[in-house]
Every structure is written in C-alpha cells, then in structure tokens.
Design a protein around this motif. Structure first.
Motif, PDB file in Angstrom:
ATOM      1  N   GLY A 141      -3.152  20.885  -1.070  1.00  0.00           N
ATOM      2  CA  GLY A 141      -3.572  22.187  -0.559  1.00  0.00           C
ATOM      3  C   GLY A 141      -2.734  22.705   0.582  1.00  0.00           C
ATOM      4  N   LEU A 142      -1.525  22.177   0.726  1.00  0.00           N
ATOM      5  CA  LEU A 142      -0.695  22.568   1.861  1.00  0.00           C
ATOM      6  C   LEU A 142      -0.132  23.976   1.699  1.00  0.00           C
ATOM      7  CD1 LEU A 142       1.137  19.179   2.463  1.00  0.00           C
ATOM      8  CD2 LEU A 142      -1.036  19.979   3.377  1.00  0.00           C
ATOM      9  N   ASP A 143      -0.109  24.472   0.461  1.00  0.00           N
ATOM     10  CA  ASP A 143       0.310  25.858   0.263  1.00  0.00           C
ATOM     11  C   ASP A 143      -0.698  26.825   0.887  1.00  0.00           C
ATOM     12  OD1 ASP A 143      -1.383  24.836  -1.788  1.00  0.00           O
ATOM     13  OD2 ASP A 143      -0.966  26.582  -3.041  1.00  0.00           O
ATOM     14  N   LEU A 144      -1.969  26.407   0.988  1.00  0.00           N
ATOM     15  CA  LEU A 144      -2.964  27.244   1.656  1.00  0.00           C
ATOM     16  C   LEU A 144      -2.683  27.314   3.151  1.00  0.00           C
ATOM     17  CD1 LEU A 144      -6.334  26.211  -0.069  1.00  0.00           C
ATOM     18  CD2 LEU A 144      -4.718  28.008  -0.707  1.00  0.00           C
ATOM     19  N   ILE A 145      -2.261  26.191   3.715  1.00  0.00           N
ATOM     20  CA  ILE A 145      -1.908  26.185   5.136  1.00  0.00           C
ATOM     21  C   ILE A 145      -0.699  27.083   5.369  1.00  0.00           C
ATOM     22  CG2 ILE A 145      -1.056  24.735   7.029  1.00  0.00           C
ATOM     23  CD1 ILE A 145      -2.773  22.466   5.911  1.00  0.00           C
ATOM     24  N   GLU A 146       0.267  27.012   4.449  1.00  0.00           N
ATOM     25  CA  GLU A 146       1.444  27.873   4.553  1.00  0.00           C
ATOM     26  C   GLU A 146       1.036  29.346   4.491  1.00  0.00           C
ATOM     27  OE1 GLU A 146       5.956  27.539   2.924  1.00  0.00           O
ATOM     28  OE2 GLU A 146       4.362  27.177   1.468  1.00  0.00           O
ATOM     29  N   GLU A 147       0.060  29.632   3.638  1.00  0.00           N
ATOM     30  CA  GLU A 147      -0.409  31.014   3.453  1.00  0.00           C
ATOM     31  C   GLU A 147      -1.028  31.580   4.724  1.00  0.00           C
ATOM     32  OE1 GLU A 147      -3.916  33.122   0.807  1.00  0.00           O
ATOM     33  OE2 GLU A 147      -2.921  31.362  -0.031  1.00  0.00           O
ATOM     34  N   ILE A 148      -1.721  30.729   5.493  1.00  0.00           N
ATOM     35  CA  ILE A 148      -2.449  31.228   6.674  1.00  0.00           C
ATOM     36  C   ILE A 148      -1.861  30.699   7.984  1.00  0.00           C
ATOM     37  CG2 ILE A 148      -4.617  31.445   5.386  1.00  0.00           C
ATOM     38  CD1 ILE A 148      -5.514  28.804   6.889  1.00  0.00           C
ATOM     39  N   LYS A 203       0.829  -1.211   0.000  1.00  0.00           N
ATOM     40  CA  LYS A 203       0.000   0.000   0.000  1.00  0.00           C
ATOM     41  C   LYS A 203       0.858   1.253   0.000  1.00  0.00           C
ATOM     42  CE  LYS A 203      -3.133   2.651   3.030  1.00  0.00           C
ATOM     43  NZ  LYS A 203      -4.134   3.178   2.116  1.00  0.00           N
ATOM     44  N   VAL A 204       0.491   2.181  -0.892  1.00  0.00           N
ATOM     45  CA  VAL A 204       1.045   3.520  -0.873  1.00  0.00           C
ATOM     46  C   VAL A 204      -0.073   4.533  -0.651  1.00  0.00           C
ATOM     47  CG1 VAL A 204       2.267   5.294  -2.188  1.00  0.00           C
ATOM     48  CG2 VAL A 204       2.976   2.905  -2.355  1.00  0.00           C
ATOM     49  N   GLY A 205      -1.158   4.376  -1.411  1.00  0.00           N
ATOM     50  CA  GLY A 205      -2.248   5.344  -1.316  1.00  0.00           C
ATOM     51  C   GLY A 205      -3.610   4.688  -1.468  1.00  0.00           C
ATOM     52  N   GLY A 206      -4.574   5.514  -1.927  1.00  0.00           N
ATOM     53  CA  GLY A 206      -5.964   5.064  -2.011  1.00  0.00           C
ATOM     54  C   GLY A 206      -6.193   3.946  -3.005  1.00  0.00           C
ATOM     55  N   LEU A 207      -5.353   3.853  -4.042  1.00  0.00           N
ATOM     56  CA  LEU A 207      -5.496   2.771  -5.013  1.00  0.00           C
ATOM     57  C   LEU A 207      -5.449   1.410  -4.321  1.00  0.00           C
ATOM     58  CD1 LEU A 207      -5.564   1.458  -7.817  1.00  0.00           C
ATOM     59  CD2 LEU A 207      -3.110   1.932  -8.027  1.00  0.00           C
ATOM     60  N   LEU A 218      -4.666  15.788  10.169  1.00  0.00           N
ATOM     61  CA  LEU A 218      -4.297  15.891   8.765  1.00  0.00           C
ATOM     62  C   LEU A 218      -3.410  14.695   8.442  1.00  0.00           C
ATOM     63  CD1 LEU A 218      -3.185  19.078   6.831  1.00  0.00           C
ATOM     64  CD2 LEU A 218      -2.058  16.900   6.444  1.00  0.00           C
ATOM     65  N   ILE A 219      -3.940  13.788   7.616  1.00  0.00           N
ATOM     66  CA  ILE A 219      -3.188  12.607   7.179  1.00  0.00           C
ATOM     67  C   ILE A 219      -3.061  12.719   5.670  1.00  0.00           C
ATOM     68  CG2 ILE A 219      -3.142  10.089   7.073  1.00  0.00           C
ATOM     69  CD1 ILE A 219      -5.086  10.086   9.474  1.00  0.00           C
ATOM     70  N   SER A 220      -1.827  12.856   5.166  1.00  0.00           N
ATOM     71  CA  SER A 220      -1.709  13.210   3.754  1.00  0.00           C
ATOM     72  C   SER A 220      -0.301  12.975   3.242  1.00  0.00           C
ATOM     73  CB  SER A 220      -2.055  14.702   3.588  1.00  0.00           C
ATOM     74  OG  SER A 220      -1.914  15.130   2.256  1.00  0.00           O
ATOM     75  N   ARG A 221      -0.214  12.776   1.923  1.00  0.00           N
ATOM     76  CA  ARG A 221       1.070  12.996   1.269  1.00  0.00           C
ATOM     77  C   ARG A 221       1.326  14.494   1.313  1.00  0.00           C
ATOM     78  NH1 ARG A 221       0.679  12.431  -3.896  1.00  0.00           N
ATOM     79  NH2 ARG A 221      -1.546  12.037  -3.967  1.00  0.00           N
ATOM     80  N   LEU A 222       2.515  14.892   1.689  1.00  0.00           N
ATOM     81  CA  LEU A 222       2.811  16.313   1.863  1.00  0.00           C
ATOM     82  C   LEU A 222       3.300  16.890   0.542  1.00  0.00           C
ATOM     83  CD1 LEU A 222       4.504  16.130   5.384  1.00  0.00           C
ATOM     84  CD2 LEU A 222       2.074  16.342   4.799  1.00  0.00           C
ATOM     85  N   VAL A 223       2.333  17.128  -0.352  1.00  0.00           N
ATOM     86  CA  VAL A 223       2.623  17.619  -1.701  1.00  0.00           C
ATOM     87  C   VAL A 223       1.653  18.738  -2.051  1.00  0.00           C
ATOM     88  CG1 VAL A 223       3.592  15.429  -2.506  1.00  0.00           C
ATOM     89  CG2 VAL A 223       1.127  15.825  -2.719  1.00  0.00           C
ATOM     90  N   THR A 237       4.360  12.006   4.793  1.00  0.00           N
ATOM     91  CA  THR A 237       5.683  12.339   4.274  1.00  0.00           C
ATOM     92  C   THR A 237       5.507  12.964   2.900  1.00  0.00           C
ATOM     93  OG1 THR A 237       5.946  10.169   3.205  1.00  0.00           O
ATOM     94  CG2 THR A 237       6.775  10.388   5.460  1.00  0.00           C
ATOM     95  N   GLY A 238       6.548  13.638   2.419  1.00  0.00           N
ATOM     96  CA  GLY A 238       6.437  14.228   1.088  1.00  0.00           C
ATOM     97  C   GLY A 238       7.522  15.243   0.824  1.00  0.00           C
ATOM     98  N   ASP A 239       7.121  16.357   0.223  1.00  0.00           N
ATOM     99  CA  ASP A 239       8.083  17.381  -0.167  1.00  0.00           C
ATOM    100  C   ASP A 239       8.773  17.971   1.062  1.00  0.00           C
ATOM    101  OD1 ASP A 239       7.224  16.931  -2.701  1.00  0.00           O
ATOM    102  OD2 ASP A 239       6.123  18.819  -2.940  1.00  0.00           O
TER     103      ASP A 239
END
Length: 468
Positions: free
Chosen positions: A295-302, A15-19, A286-291, A318-320
């Motif tokens: 929408g993580l740029d929105l979190i960075e914005e605010i 497993k990696v993701g939703g697939l 928040l459970i996510s690939r960090l890419v 994990t991610g970028d």
C-alpha cells in the motif's frame, strides 16, 4: 500422529518474512498438544554452520532426470522442543539470501524431490508444506505412492514459482500429473501444491475467501474455488514467549498492562536513536517490505497531506527502489518528521513496535499480517486497510466495544488519510487513547488457538486417508 513441517525459512535460523515466524513457532505449540513433529528446511548459505551436525545420511533425488544429492544435517539443539533437519547442497544454495540462488527453480525442485524421499523413508503421517517452494513435494509424494497425507499452506498466493519448459522436462513428473500444474508451457509450483495436496490452508479466514475471487486469486481463483471444501483459513499467531513487552531484552524499558506509562521511555529513546526530536506528537511506525502490495502507493499519493499532519514517521525496510527513494526524499525534506532505515534489522524492529504510538499497514492485500499483531502486543495501535488478516484482527475503535485500531476499506489515499486523522483525534483525548491501547494489548494472538485449529485440520486430513 507423526508430522513433518517443511518450510524454506524458520525463525531464528533463517528469516525473510512472516513464514519464518510461523515455522519457528507453530511446530512448538503443536508439540505441546502431543503431536510428534519435526521441521525440515534447506541448509541456506547464510545459516551458521556451527549450529548443526552432519548425520552422515545422503538424501538423493528420485524423480528428477538428473540425480542431485543432499547431505542431511540436524540442528544440534532442538528449536524449543522440536528437532530441525536441514538438506544441504552448497552448489544449489549458493546465495547469502534465502531466495537469492542463481537457480531458485532448480533448487526448489530438487529440494522438494529429496524432501519427499526423506518424508517417505521416515514414515510421517502428514507432511505440512508451506508456499510454492515446497509445492512439488505434493506431486512427488503422490507419484512415489508415499503412505502419508499432505497439507499445503498458502502464505502469499502472489508468489507462485513459475518456470519454463526445461524445468518441466527436468522434473521427472509423470504425464498424469502434468495437465494440472502447467501454465502454458511453464510449470507452476504453487498450482502443484494446490491441486495435489489433500487439504489446503491459508493464514486468515478472510484471505481464504478473497483468493477465490478474480481480484485476489492471482490467476488461481478457479482452482481454489474448485477446492473450497478442502480449504480453510486459520489465523496465524505470534510467539508470546518471544514477543513479550514485559520481558523483551531489546527494549529500553519493559512494561505491561499495569505499567503502560513506561512505553513512553521507549518512544523517547527510539526518537533519539533514529535522529528525530523528542516530541509528544504521535510517532508512526512502518516496518515493511517496500513493495506495491504493502500500500505504499497510497502513501505516495498523499505524501504532501501526510507531512502536514502533526506526526513523526519512522520507516524500516527494503524493497523497490522507487519506494526507497520516496522515503529517503521525505527524510531529506522533513528531517524533523521522518526517519528512514533501509535495512533488515530485527533489533530495531522490536524497538519500533515498542516505541511507536501508531503502526501503519495500508496493504493492497495481506494474507494474514503479523506486524499488526506484534504492534498490538506492544500497545502500538494499528492503522490498516481492512483486507485479509488485517480485517480479521483489527476492530475499528468507536464501532466495536473492544476497538483496538483504525482502518479503511476502499483502496484510496484519501481513505488512508481519513483513518489517520481519526486516529489522531483519539490520540488527543487521553482517556480514549488509553482505552484503545489497553484494548490492543488485551488481544490474544498467541499460537495456542491456532495450533488447536491446525491439529483439527490434521485429524481431518487423516480421515481423508482412512476414507480413501
């Protein structure tokens, strides 16, 4: 009806993701509907060697300019009630990561060639392909005049498998198929699946429409628009036997609709586990690939305004590096408000689904999304951007009779902040909060309805065959 379901990842084998979640659940529900179905996947290096046996069959490529052989293995115990076959070549599958091979293009191409031979030899009526890694199978089956039809499912159009001219030359694909599947001098595996499969599906109705537009089509919108009559959006489900708050052994306390108050035990223990102080403030998961997609740029914005809200935040993924650093910095600067685990941890994920109050998914795009479904199953209220499957599953509380979450449409940080503030207002009114939690838990995202839709698609695909 005899179906072969082909996927690069299958839960719980790899497993990696939703697939993986889809491939691990959908075939079982189709089997319950009377479909004779098998699963085929690569034998990744990370897979436990003790769960399979070697069938003694060697499956060779038939089209590649260089012959490559695979051992055919079979899972000792079926996945539920479905047999799983695996193609093994240790030289090609040389990474502990599912998509980490030294030459993923060659691996996917040769797997698709050998898998097409497996499908043709065993006389399947339908071969159900999933994402770009299997896209060339549609071409190889056509080129080999296999007596089967193909369904190709798009789980994420952004990942297409584009490789250079040398792969095109090695592929052994005949010139009559090449015009459509090239991108300049490159070969595009996803495009091959889109053009040469008999029917197409993707994982939510809204995403099926979105990918026919320039904004979401990732350069393939014209191909998809031309094939819109063959394209259907079928919402993913989740496995309710696997994800059940009343029986889940990974939780500190089990609970259901009639015992939601026990959810608080999971919250307290989760706070303790990740090092956050016990607090009545809403705990946001928040459970996510960090890419960027998420929408993580929105979190960075605010981020400044976010940290001034009366919330705690627990992040898993994990991610970028830029986003890993952003969350680590937040944890360092706000240790009583932010806990971050840069890891892939299924056990902790379940504890977050059960222990958090809110679940954050501000995605730029989201083909379906399973996180919001898992969260609602466990009574954790989603805050999402209304796109793709998030728009199909989350209903705004206060605007709908059965509102189950909160969201925003415009992709701006201020809109995310506004949605979070609305969720906090409702959280502070016990009766309203109890209502939205109950609405979320009452949603039915089980695979039964989705499996029936896939069965209908399979029947339509066979009608294409009979009319051909």
């Amino acid at each position: 009806m005899k179906v072969l379901f082909v996927s690069y990842e299958v839960y719980p084998i790899a497993k990696v993701g939703g697939l993986a979640d889809v491939a691990g659940a959908l075939p079982k529900y189709l089997k319950d509907l009377g479909v004779e179905i098998d699963i085929l996947m690569p034998f990744h290096k990370s897979i436990d060697k003790n769960i399979t046996s070697n069938t003694g069959v060697v499956q060779k490529t038939r089209f590649l300019k260089r012959e490559i052989s695979f051992e055919l293995h079979k899972k000792l115990r079926p996945l539920g009630n479905v047999d799983v076959f695996l193609l093994r070549n240790d030289e090609l599958m040389n990474s502990d990561e599912v998509y980490g091979a030294s030459d993923l293009g060659l691996q996917a191409m040769s797997f698709s060639d050998a898998a097409a031979g497996f499908a043709a030899d065993r006389g399947y009526d339908i071969v159900h392909l999933n994402d770009w890694h299997t896209g060339l199978m549609a071409v190889y089956l056509k080129q080999g005049n296999a007596n089967c039809r193909t369904v190709f499912s798009i789980h994420n159009l952004a990942y297409q498998g584009t490789y250079g001219r040398e792969y095109l030359q090695l592929s052994g694909i005949e010139s009559r198929f090449l015009n459509g599947i090239t991108a300049g001098k490159n070969i595009n595996f996803m495009k091959a699946g889109l053009l040469y499969s008999d029917k197409l599906s993707t994982v939510s109705p809204t995403y099926a429409n979105e990918i026919q537009t320039e904004e979401y089509g990732a350069g393939l919108e014209k191909v998809l628009s031309r094939r819109k009559r063959d394209l259907v959006g079928i919402l993913n489900g989740i496995d309710y036997s696997e994800y059940d708050p009343e029986k889940d052994t990974r939780l500190w306390a089990n609970y259901g609709l009639d015992s939601i108050e026990k959810k608080e035990i999971n919250k307290s223990n989760l706070q303790l586990l990740v090092g956050l102080p016990k607090s009545r403030e809403p705990l946001v998961g928040l459970i996510s690939r960090l890419v960027d997609q998420k929408g993580l740029d929105l979190i960075e914005e605010i981020r400044g305004e976010l940290m001034r809200l009366p919330i705690q935040l627990v992040v898993l993924g994990t991610g970028d590096k830029k986003y890993e650093k952003m969350f680590k910095d937040l944890q360092e600067n706000y240790p009583d408000k932010v806990a971050v685990r840069l890891a892939f941890d299924l056990d902790l994920a379940q504890k977050i689904y059960a222990g958090a109050d809110l679940f954050l998914m501000p995605s730029r795009y989201e083909p379906c999304g399973l996180g919001q479904m898992f969260a609602m199953r466990y009574g954790t209220v989603p805050v999402v951007r209304y796109t793709g499957g998030l728009a199909d599953t989350v209903k705004e509380y206060g605007l709908s009779d059965h509102g189950n979450g909160f969201g925003f449409a415009d992709y701006r940080g201020e809109c995310l902040l506004k949605a979070l503030k609305k969720a906090l207002e409702v959280y502070n009114h016990d009766d309203s909060w109890r209502e939205v939690v109950r609405n979320a838990m009452k949603e039915d995202f089980s695979w039964e309805a989705s499996a029936k839709n896939y069965l209908s698609l399979y029947k339509q695909t066979l009608e294409v065959k009979s009319n051909a």
